[in-house]
Design a protein around this motif. Structure first.
Motif, mmCIF file in Angstrom:
data_model
loop_
_atom_site.group_PDB
_atom_site.id
_atom_site.type_symbol
_atom_site.label_atom_id
_atom_site.label_comp_id
_atom_site.label_asym_id
_atom_site.label_seq_id
_atom_site.Cartn_x
_atom_site.Cartn_y
_atom_site.Cartn_z
ATOM 1 N N PHE A 128 52.026 -23.716 -11.492
ATOM 2 C CA PHE A 128 52.502 -25.093 -11.695
ATOM 3 C C PHE A 128 53.697 -25.347 -10.790
ATOM 4 N N TYR A 129 53.727 -26.533 -10.204
ATOM 5 C CA TYR A 129 54.837 -26.880 -9.315
ATOM 6 C C TYR A 129 55.153 -28.371 -9.460
ATOM 7 N N ALA A 130 56.441 -28.663 -9.608
ATOM 8 C CA ALA A 130 56.913 -30.056 -9.642
ATOM 9 C C ALA A 130 58.196 -30.140 -8.832
ATOM 10 N N ALA A 131 58.321 -31.196 -8.055
ATOM 11 C CA ALA A 131 59.493 -31.327 -7.189
ATOM 12 C C ALA A 131 59.826 -32.798 -7.006
ATOM 13 N N ALA A 132 61.133 -33.069 -6.892
ATOM 14 C CA ALA A 132 61.618 -34.406 -6.553
ATOM 15 C C ALA A 132 62.420 -34.294 -5.265
ATOM 16 N N PRO A 133 62.188 -35.185 -4.299
ATOM 17 C CA PRO A 133 62.903 -35.086 -3.026
ATOM 18 C C PRO A 133 64.375 -35.457 -3.153
ATOM 19 N N ILE A 134 65.199 -34.753 -2.405
ATOM 20 C CA ILE A 134 66.638 -35.061 -2.298
ATOM 21 C C ILE A 134 66.778 -36.011 -1.116
ATOM 22 N N THR A 135 67.031 -37.276 -1.402
ATOM 23 C CA THR A 135 66.943 -38.324 -0.385
ATOM 24 C C THR A 135 68.304 -38.921 -0.083
#
Length: 489
Positions: A128-135
């Motif tokens: 399982f993988y979840a990520a939010a971009p650092i923008t």
């Protein structure tokens, strides 16, 4: 001659591996260089964000990554002992920085890009993988906040939103660090030009003010969120253009129709105050997502400040509150206070029905609340109230009640109560923006301006009948300039 921080052509990876056009990737790598974060030592703030992500998702591994030209570097890695970087292979982080939206892969074995990644095929066997971009503010995705698990799973929308909030907190830390580095460079320059001409000194002073304003802006919300049925407004004024103030405030969602807000004042001024403010905002925002009791939130903040290496000089006064829609109408608000001036509950005159009530500005008594960050066994004062339609709540810092009025007398809490009562009497429904406008107009009448930084936050419940204030409105007004000719910092 190449500009500083601009990557050389040979440093850029093959665009077929990155998924980004070459020009866009070049600008993104330049943004990564701008923040000067690669290969820096461990940092407690980023480590705490990774640990919090793991706790929120009940996952064994969470990371804060920066995607470099040819590698993925871990600024923080919870659950990955001894791992500092990995190759920039197609799949996980490389895919996560392709869009502004979070990337969620419930089962990596069923994802064409992820199944060949080393974290999936290797000893970890990530499923399982979840990520939010650092923008960045100008739209460059520097890296990600990631959560990894060894079992397939699905997550709820509010968890995805929480991951996005954590990525935004990482970006706040990067901006604060960048601003602090710039401030440090400016301070060193000032030592070198101590004996320079007056014109040069004036130019440097302007530059310092600009950096101070930039750093100050990272510590305050640029806008307040829209809360259905609530109007929110704020004001901030610093007493000095050349220094960073110690007052702060925020309003943010907790999910499930609940919101949190706070206003406080830290010890000291300048870069140390900015660092402390950032720590407090991060701790309050992250703790409030896990702890529904405002008193427990302040106790957690107290522990965080006491555990800091410079705990003897780190403390603050604070009012923290939560609000939720009341089934009967308006909102239920729970306040917790630690050594801060009490809030005011503004109620307009009730002229309808048999029970007529006079307008008033009632002091919300939080007496007894102790300074946050001084003693382990801190006492937190707490109150719960209903904010009915047409009513308002005001939070303020002590710079407002430490000033001298146009008559020369100290504008204390009694004077503020009288002023707010007069305002309530003149309005059948109280709006947050109107209250803030009224108080900022009052501040403008003080002969030498406010004696200290002033932070104001007003919340008002929309009237039951249509009025001039739309439900869910919000606004933020700020100034960092004292009266002309004055600089009390």
């Amino acid at each position: 001659m190449e500009a500083e921080g601009t990557p050389r052509p040979e440093e850029l990876p093959d665009p077929t591996r990155t998924g980004l056009p070459p020009e866009q990737e070049a600008r993104r790598i330049e943004a990564v260089r701008r923040y000067d974060i690669l290969d820096t030592p461990p940092d407690g703030a980023f480590d705490r964000i990774a640990a919090l992500a793991a706790r929120l998702f009940d996952a064994p591994v969470a990371t804060v990554t920066i995607v470099d030209a040819d590698r993925v570097w871990f600024k923080a890695a919870y659950g990955l002992e001894g791992v500092t970087q990995t190759g920039r292979d197609p799949g996980l982080c490389t895919s996560a920085i392709l869009t502004d939206e979070p990337l969620v892969i419930p089962d990596t074995l069923h994802d064409a890009a992820a199944r060949a990644n080393a974290l999936v095929t290797g000893p970890m066997r990530v499923r399982f993988y979840a990520a939010a971009p650092i923008t960045t503010r100008d739209g460059h995705r520097l890296g990600t906040v990631d959560v990894l698990d060894t079992r397939p799973r699905r997550i709820a929308p509010d968890q995805t939103a929480a991951l996005t909030d954590l990525a935004a907190l990482v970006m706040d830390q990067l901006e604060l660090r960048l601003s602090a580095l710039r401030m440090l460079r400016v301070e060193r320059e000032l030592v070198d030009v101590e004996h320079a001409a007056r014109e040069r000194a004036e130019r440097d002073r302007t530059e310092i003010a600009s950096y101070a304003a930039t750093l100050q802006s990272t510590l305050l919300p640029p806008t307040l969120p829209r809360v259905p049925g609530l109007e929110a407004a704020s004001h901030y004024a610093t007493a000095s253009v050349s220094d960073i103030g110690g007052d702060f405030y925020d309003v943010f969602p907790l999910g499930r129709d609940q919101w949190a807000f706070f206003l406080g004042d830290v010890s000291g001024r300048g870069a140390r105050a900015a660092e402390l403010t950032s720590l407090i905002r991060y701790t309050l925002r992250s703790t409030a997502l896990l702890e529904p009791d405002p008193c427990q939130v302040l106790r957690a903040l107290n522990s965080a400040l006491l555990s800091h290496p410079t705990a003897d000089s780190r403390f603050c006064t604070l009012v923290f509150g939560t609000l939720a829609p009341d089934p009967a109408n308006g909102f239920t608000i729970t306040l917790a206070g630690g050594g801060h001036p009490s809030a005011f509950h503004l109620q307009p005159a009730r002229r309808d029905g048999p029970a007529r009530a006079a307008s008033r500005a009632a002091r919300v008594d939080l007496t007894g609340g102790m300074l946050i960050g001084v003693l382990p066994g801190v006492f937190i004062a707490s109150r719960t109230l209903r904010l009915l339609p047409g009513e308002a709540l005001l939070l303020y810092s002590d710079g407002l009640i430490a000033s001298r009025s146009s008559h020369g007398a100290r504008f204390d809490e009694i004077g503020l109560a009288a002023h707010l009562t007069h305002h309530a009497a003149a309005n059948t429904a109280l709006g947050a923006a109107a209250i803030i406008d009224d108080l900022t107009s009052l501040l403008a009448t003080f002969p030498v301006g406010p004696a200290d930084d002033v932070a104001l936050l007003a919340l008002s419940a929309a009237p039951a009948t249509p009025g001039r204030t739309p439900a869910g409105a919000s606004g933020t007004t700020r100034t960092s300039t004292p009266l002309e000719g004055e600089d009390t910092g």
